[in-house]
Design a protein around this motif. Structure first.
Motif, PDB file in Angstrom:
ATOM      1  N   ALA A   3       0.913  -1.250  -0.030  1.00  0.00           N
ATOM      2  CA  ALA A   3      -0.070   0.209  -0.178  1.00  0.00           C
ATOM      3  C   ALA A   3       0.707   1.210  -0.096  1.00  0.00           C
ATOM      4  N   SER A   4       0.446   2.245  -0.719  1.00  0.00           N
ATOM      5  CA  SER A   4       1.096   3.507  -0.711  1.00  0.00           C
ATOM      6  C   SER A   4       1.633   3.941   0.639  1.00  0.00           C
ATOM      7  N   ALA A   5       0.850   4.048   1.765  1.00  0.00           N
ATOM      8  CA  ALA A   5       1.394   4.435   3.036  1.00  0.00           C
ATOM      9  C   ALA A   5       2.374   3.660   3.429  1.00  0.00           C
ATOM     10  N   ARG A   7       4.676   1.983   1.513  1.00  0.00           N
ATOM     11  CA  ARG A   7       5.632   2.254   0.817  1.00  0.00           C
ATOM     12  C   ARG A   7       6.455   3.811   1.128  1.00  0.00           C
ATOM     13  N   LYS A   8       5.477   4.737   1.613  1.00  0.00           N
ATOM     14  CA  LYS A   8       6.039   6.109   2.101  1.00  0.00           C
ATOM     15  C   LYS A   8       6.914   6.057   2.983  1.00  0.00           C
ATOM     16  N   THR A  73       5.058   3.426 -10.289  1.00  0.00           N
ATOM     17  CA  THR A  73       5.693   4.474  -9.209  1.00  0.00           C
ATOM     18  C   THR A  73       4.771   5.290  -8.382  1.00  0.00           C
ATOM     19  N   ASP A  74       5.072   5.276  -7.102  1.00  0.00           N
ATOM     20  CA  ASP A  74       4.367   6.319  -6.179  1.00  0.00           C
ATOM     21  C   ASP A  74       5.216   7.177  -5.826  1.00  0.00           C
ATOM     22  N   PHE A  76       6.414  10.680  -3.585  1.00  0.00           N
ATOM     23  CA  PHE A  76       6.113  11.163  -2.401  1.00  0.00           C
ATOM     24  C   PHE A  76       6.890  12.699  -2.067  1.00  0.00           C
ATOM     25  N   GLU A 102      11.355  -4.104  -5.987  1.00  0.00           N
ATOM     26  CA  GLU A 102      10.805  -2.929  -5.279  1.00  0.00           C
ATOM     27  C   GLU A 102      12.096  -1.976  -5.469  1.00  0.00           C
ATOM     28  N   ALA A 115      10.574   8.490  -3.908  1.00  0.00           N
ATOM     29  CA  ALA A 115       9.491   7.706  -4.814  1.00  0.00           C
ATOM     30  C   ALA A 115       9.845   6.203  -4.681  1.00  0.00           C
TER      31      ALA A 115
END
Length: 160
Positions: A3-5, A7-8, A73-74, A76, A102, A115
């Protein structure tokens, strides 16, 4: 894919292989930050550096070679020239003839990723362009297993 959170919250210690990249003026876009396409360049460069340095890949003549099947890609936080990017690589999923990496971009001196992306390779036979019936070669698999899910680095950071 995490999840994006989650990964951040990635940190350098989550990535066993790191590659340095000195940004160039040309990497910035009209908004004065590194262009999104440069992140894909960095992901590709870091993954292939690992494959060549630790998995026995020799692009001109290895019997198998990777094809990119997917990237995402996410983002941040922005990064810009003249910063130094450090690209972390780990294996998130290792299949029979495919691997999901990853990858993360950090700015030198910063602990939080700018990112985090997914980068998927499918390994195909040079002669046929298709995956081998037995999957990827043993040396390649051993090298990729060393960076599955993080862990200690296989060696010092590389530079491009």
């Amino acid at each position: 894919m995490a999840a994006s959170a989650e990964r951040k919250g990635r940190r350098r210690a989550d990535y066993p292989f790191m590659l340095d990249y000195r940004t160039r003026w040309n990497d910035n876009d009209m908004y004065d930050h590194m262009n999104n396409s440069v992140y894909n360049f960095l992901f590709d460069s870091a993954v292939n550096a690992y494959l060549m340095e630790h998995c026995g890949l020799h692009p001109p003549n290895s019997p198998q070679h990777p094809l990119v099947a997917h990237t995402a890609t996410d983002f941040f936080a922005a990064m810009a020239y003249p910063g130094v990017a450090q690209v972390g690589v780990r294996v998130a999923k290792l299949g029979r003839s495919s691997v999901t990496y990853e990858v993360a971009v950090f700015e030198r001196g910063a602990e939080q990723a700018k990112a985090v992306g997914d980068f998927v390779h499918v390994f195909v036979e040079r002669a046929t362009g298709r995956p081998h019936r037995d999957g990827m070669g043993a040396e390649l698999r051993r090298g990729l297993e060393r960076i599955c899910g993080g862990g200690p680095p296989p060696g010092k950071a590389s530079k491009i």
